[in-house]
Write an enzyme that holds these catalytic residues in place. Structure first.
Site, mmCIF file in Angstrom:
data_model
loop_
_atom_site.group_PDB
_atom_site.id
_atom_site.type_symbol
_atom_site.label_atom_id
_atom_site.label_comp_id
_atom_site.label_asym_id
_atom_site.label_seq_id
_atom_site.Cartn_x
_atom_site.Cartn_y
_atom_site.Cartn_z
ATOM 1 C CB SER A 114 31.613 36.656 26.755
ATOM 2 O OG SER A 114 32.870 36.045 26.977
ATOM 3 C CE1 TYR A 115 37.787 40.386 31.496
ATOM 4 C CE2 TYR A 115 38.579 41.759 29.683
ATOM 5 C CZ TYR A 115 38.618 41.392 31.019
ATOM 6 O OH TYR A 115 39.471 42.045 31.876
ATOM 7 C CB ALA A 116 34.378 43.251 25.133
#
Length: 253
Positions: A155-157
């Site tokens: 999700s961060y990426a």
């Protein structure tokens, strides 16, 4: 004379970590600062440190990047206090780092997208009219997690790669107005990383071996130094770029 004398910058997440490092580097180079975040006490403490160490003019407000009304109000408060805006730094981001893709929930994904991608979008959208007046710039913080597919960072990426794509579009659309937009992908020693080092010293040591320069970056001198360059007139012909500041571990064409 500092490289940023007379410039005003908004820095999201400016109360700690990389955001505070960038704020420190900007203050040292003469910028006036408007820092935002979610914790008033931390912002107040950061503002006092910046004023005390660098004599900087610093204001702050609590604002949640995922809330467009709060973002719009934050930009308005900056203009009310300083009268203009030259640099918009989007640094703040929350996520469920360390959670494998298959274990992510929609709520986990929403956290990263709302605080990171939407946060950068809202600040860029509401900062642009002011940046257009000053021929200013946007500096967005992306990540090697997206560039290189780091495990446990789905999700961060996704949020960070979305920010990179949006940055390139902004560089194209806003270039005719004299507004530049660039990304930094940092690798720096933060409070969170220091805690990880203490908890997992062997993993930390193995990670260091994969960094050609043999260390994590310093939020002020390493990451902040590149941000100063991108905010200054030295980079007047640099726009739409992603700069990896990762000690050689982010090697790519």
């Amino acid at each position: 004379m500092g490289l940023l004398d007379g410039k005003v910058a908004i820095i999201t997440g400016g109360g700690k970590g990389i955001g505070f490092g960038i704020a420190s580097a900007f203050a040292e180079q003469g910028a006036s600062l408007f820092i935002t975040g979610r914790t008033e006490g931390r912002l107040a403490e950061a503002a006092e440190k910046l004023k005390g160490e660098y004599g900087a003019d610093v204001a702050y407000t609590v604002a949640e990047g995922s809330d467009e009304a709060q973002v719009e109000a934050a930009v308005a408060k900056c203009i009310e206090h300083f009268g203009k805006l030259d640099v918009m730094v989007n640094n703040a981001q929350a996520s469920k780092s360390g959670t494998n893709l298959i274990d992510h929930t929609k709520e986990d994904f929403d956290l990263a997208i709302n605080t990171g991608l939407y946060g950068a979008f809202f600040y860029m959208k509401h900062a642009f009219p002011e940046l257009k007046k000053t021929k200013g710039c946007v500096i967005n913080l992306a990540s090697g997690a997206g560039l290189f597919g780091k495990p446990g960072q789905s999700s961060y990426a996704a949020a960070k790669e979305g920010i990179r794509g949006m940055t390139r579009v902004a560089a194209t659309e806003w270039g005719p107005d004299g507004v530049r937009a660039n990304c930094i992908c940092p690798l720096a020693m933060t409070e969170q990383l220091a805690a990880w080092k203490e908890a997992y010293p062997d993993t930390f040591a193995a990670t260091i071996k994969g960094i050609p320069l043999g260390r994590f970056g310093d939020p002020k001198t390493d990451i902040g130094g590149v941000a100063v360059f991108l905010a200054s007139d030295l980079s007047a012909y640099v726009s739409g770029e992603t700069i990896t500041v990762q000690g050689g571990s982010g090697l790519r064409p």
